[in-house]
Scaffold this motif. Structure first.
Motif, PDB file in Angstrom:
ATOM      1  N   LYS A  67      98.354 -62.423   6.733  1.00 19.31           N
ATOM      2  CA  LYS A  67      97.055 -61.772   6.930  1.00 19.31           C
ATOM      3  C   LYS A  67      96.675 -61.032   5.649  1.00 19.31           C
ATOM      4  N   VAL A  68      95.476 -61.349   5.130  1.00 23.78           N
ATOM      5  CA  VAL A  68      94.955 -60.704   3.923  1.00 23.78           C
ATOM      6  C   VAL A  68      93.496 -60.372   4.191  1.00 23.78           C
ATOM      7  N   GLU A  69      93.216 -59.092   4.337  1.00 28.70           N
ATOM      8  CA  GLU A  69      91.861 -58.671   4.675  1.00 28.70           C
ATOM      9  C   GLU A  69      91.111 -58.204   3.439  1.00 28.70           C
ATOM     10  N   LEU A  70      89.893 -58.686   3.301  1.00 28.87           N
ATOM     11  CA  LEU A  70      89.026 -58.233   2.217  1.00 28.87           C
ATOM     12  C   LEU A  70      88.323 -56.954   2.643  1.00 28.87           C
ATOM     13  N   THR A  71      88.074 -56.076   1.683  1.00 24.06           N
ATOM     14  CA  THR A  71      87.311 -54.869   1.986  1.00 24.06           C
ATOM     15  C   THR A  71      85.833 -55.234   2.119  1.00 24.06           C
ATOM     16  N   ARG A  72      85.077 -54.342   2.675  1.00 21.33           N
ATOM     17  CA  ARG A  72      83.622 -54.544   2.806  1.00 21.33           C
ATOM     18  C   ARG A  72      83.012 -54.738   1.409  1.00 21.33           C
ATOM     19  N   GLU A  73      83.453 -53.951   0.448  1.00 20.66           N
ATOM     20  CA  GLU A  73      82.924 -54.047  -0.920  1.00 20.66           C
ATOM     21  C   GLU A  73      83.246 -55.405  -1.540  1.00 20.66           C
ATOM     22  N   GLU A  74      84.448 -55.919  -1.298  1.00 17.72           N
ATOM     23  CA  GLU A  74      84.817 -57.235  -1.828  1.00 17.72           C
ATOM     24  C   GLU A  74      83.973 -58.334  -1.206  1.00 17.72           C
ATOM     25  N   LYS A  75      83.743 -58.247   0.105  1.00 16.86           N
ATOM     26  CA  LYS A  75      82.888 -59.230   0.781  1.00 16.86           C
ATOM     27  C   LYS A  75      81.460 -59.169   0.239  1.00 16.86           C
ATOM     28  N   GLU A  76      80.969 -57.954   0.031  1.00 20.57           N
ATOM     29  CA  GLU A  76      79.620 -57.786  -0.520  1.00 20.57           C
ATOM     30  C   GLU A  76      79.524 -58.385  -1.918  1.00 20.57           C
ATOM     31  N   ARG A  77      80.538 -58.127  -2.723  1.00 15.36           N
ATOM     32  CA  ARG A  77      80.559 -58.656  -4.096  1.00 15.36           C
ATOM     33  C   ARG A  77      80.567 -60.185  -4.086  1.00 15.36           C
ATOM     34  N   ILE A  78      81.359 -60.774  -3.213  1.00 22.30           N
ATOM     35  CA  ILE A  78      81.426 -62.234  -3.115  1.00 22.30           C
ATOM     36  C   ILE A  78      80.107 -62.794  -2.610  1.00 22.30           C
ATOM     37  N   TYR A  79      79.548 -62.192  -1.559  1.00 23.50           N
ATOM     38  CA  TYR A  79      78.285 -62.701  -1.003  1.00 23.50           C
ATOM     39  C   TYR A  79      77.153 -62.578  -2.029  1.00 23.50           C
ATOM     40  N   GLU A  80      77.115 -61.472  -2.724  1.00 28.19           N
ATOM     41  CA  GLU A  80      76.085 -61.268  -3.753  1.00 28.19           C
ATOM     42  C   GLU A  80      76.190 -62.350  -4.836  1.00 28.19           C
ATOM     43  N   PHE A  81      77.419 -62.678  -5.218  1.00 26.70           N
ATOM     44  CA  PHE A  81      77.637 -63.714  -6.236  1.00 26.70           C
ATOM     45  C   PHE A  81      77.224 -65.084  -5.702  1.00 26.70           C
ATOM     46  N   ILE A  82      77.519 -65.351  -4.424  1.00 24.94           N
ATOM     47  CA  ILE A  82      77.112 -66.613  -3.790  1.00 24.94           C
ATOM     48  C   ILE A  82      75.599 -66.776  -3.873  1.00 24.94           C
ATOM     49  N   ILE A  83      74.879 -65.723  -3.588  1.00 15.96           N
ATOM     50  CA  ILE A  83      73.408 -65.765  -3.647  1.00 15.96           C
ATOM     51  C   ILE A  83      72.944 -65.912  -5.091  1.00 15.96           C
ATOM     52  N   ARG A  84      73.556 -65.160  -6.006  1.00 16.53           N
ATOM     53  CA  ARG A  84      73.141 -65.190  -7.416  1.00 16.53           C
ATOM     54  C   ARG A  84      73.311 -66.580  -8.032  1.00 16.53           C
ATOM     55  N   VAL A  85      74.397 -67.288  -7.700  1.00 12.68           N
ATOM     56  CA  VAL A  85      74.633 -68.613  -8.285  1.00 12.68           C
ATOM     57  C   VAL A  85      73.952 -69.731  -7.492  1.00 12.68           C
ATOM     58  N   LYS A  86      73.195 -69.355  -6.459  1.00 12.64           N
ATOM     59  CA  LYS A  86      72.470 -70.322  -5.627  1.00 12.64           C
ATOM     60  C   LYS A  86      73.416 -71.372  -5.042  1.00 12.64           C
ATOM     61  N   PHE A  87      74.476 -70.876  -4.430  1.00 12.40           N
ATOM     62  CA  PHE A  87      75.502 -71.727  -3.854  1.00 12.40           C
ATOM     63  C   PHE A  87      74.927 -72.730  -2.867  1.00 12.40           C
ATOM     64  N   PHE A  88      73.992 -72.304  -2.034  1.00 11.23           N
ATOM     65  CA  PHE A  88      73.431 -73.179  -1.005  1.00 11.23           C
ATOM     66  C   PHE A  88      72.556 -74.292  -1.575  1.00 11.23           C
ATOM     67  N   GLU A  89      72.251 -74.226  -2.861  1.00  7.94           N
ATOM     68  CA  GLU A  89      71.482 -75.277  -3.530  1.00  7.94           C
ATOM     69  C   GLU A  89      72.367 -76.219  -4.350  1.00  7.94           C
ATOM     70  N   MET A  90      73.654 -75.954  -4.392  1.00  4.25           N
ATOM     71  CA  MET A  90      74.578 -76.774  -5.184  1.00  4.25           C
ATOM     72  C   MET A  90      74.844 -78.104  -4.482  1.00  4.25           C
ATOM     73  N   PRO A  91      75.234 -79.116  -5.256  1.00  5.28           N
ATOM     74  CA  PRO A  91      75.624 -80.383  -4.623  1.00  5.28           C
ATOM     75  C   PRO A  91      76.929 -80.201  -3.839  1.00  5.28           C
ATOM     76  N   ILE A  92      77.192 -81.087  -2.921  1.00  2.00           N
ATOM     77  CA  ILE A  92      78.438 -81.018  -2.158  1.00  2.00           C
ATOM     78  C   ILE A  92      79.631 -81.287  -3.071  1.00  2.00           C
ATOM     79  N   LEU A  93      79.465 -82.185  -4.027  1.00  2.00           N
ATOM     80  CA  LEU A  93      80.519 -82.514  -4.973  1.00  2.00           C
ATOM     81  C   LEU A  93      79.926 -82.627  -6.365  1.00  2.00           C
ATOM     82  N   PHE A  94      80.508 -81.910  -7.306  1.00  2.00           N
ATOM     83  CA  PHE A  94      80.093 -82.049  -8.701  1.00  2.00           C
ATOM     84  C   PHE A  94      80.777 -83.292  -9.259  1.00  2.00           C
ATOM     85  N   GLU A  95      79.977 -84.262  -9.697  1.00  2.00           N
ATOM     86  CA  GLU A  95      80.494 -85.514 -10.222  1.00  2.00           C
ATOM     87  C   GLU A  95      79.892 -85.794 -11.588  1.00  2.00           C
ATOM     88  N   PRO A  96      80.677 -86.391 -12.482  1.00  2.00           N
ATOM     89  CA  PRO A  96      80.126 -86.731 -13.798  1.00  2.00           C
ATOM     90  C   PRO A  96      79.166 -87.913 -13.683  1.00  2.00           C
TER      91      PRO A  96
END
Length: 170
Positions: A67-96
């Motif tokens: 069991k490894v629990e993330l703090t609220r701040e760590e979750k916020e930092r990760i979620y903020e980064f997910i939004i900043r890098v536009k994760f939901f707009e990325m391809p499913i697989l990066f291919e050359p």
């Protein structure tokens, strides 16, 4: 009269900028969906599921789960980064691209992250064994997120105390 005007302007500016900063910091907290969680896998021995706070490591004699629990701040930092890098707009697989000069690496791994938020599931992965310079550039935001999440996890005492996997990749 002039002093009153200056004091009024200072209070107005303080009010505008001071409250705006407080509003901005609480904005991130409000944006994290209640159903947000993620899984990350290094394609070799380690994976993590934030929904269950479970870190998994493979060994020759089986898998070890802790069991490894993330703090609220760590979750916020990760979620903020997910939004900043536009994760939901990325391809499913990066291919050359077929016209790219392809790099073949051995051993190779499938780096992957799956994010669940707002009722949506988004998987993204990057295969290190068959890539190119252009593909690596396209995948840089994903790879930065991937690296950041693992840096947070590998600093956790519970993971540091866990013995390294006995798998060898040559």
């Amino acid at each position: 009269m002039r002093q009153l005007r200056i004091i009024s302007i200072v209070f107005i500016l303080f009010g505008l900028f001071g409250f705006q900063s407080e509003e901005s910091s609480s904005k991130v907290i409000q944006e994290i969906p209640s159903d947000f969680y993620f899984t990350i896998n290094n394609g070799a021995t380690d994976s993590y599921n934030s929904q269950y706070n479970s870190f998994y490591r493979d060994y020759h004699d089986g898998e070890k789960t802790i069991k490894v629990e993330l703090t609220r701040e760590e979750k916020e930092r990760i979620y903020e980064f997910i939004i900043r890098v536009k994760f939901f707009e990325m391809p499913i697989l990066f291919e050359p691209n077929v016209n790219d000069t392809i790099w073949i690496t051995n051993p190779s791994f499938q780096k992957s992250i799956v994010v669940f938020a707002n009722g949506n599931k988004k998987p993204v992965s990057y295969y290190t064994g068959h890539t190119s310079e252009m593909n690596e550039k396209k995948a840089k935001p994903f790879l930065d997120l991937y690296k950041m999440i693992w840096e947070i996890l590998y600093k956790k005492e519970e993971i540091q105390e866990l013995s390294k996997s006995d798998y060898e990749y040559k």
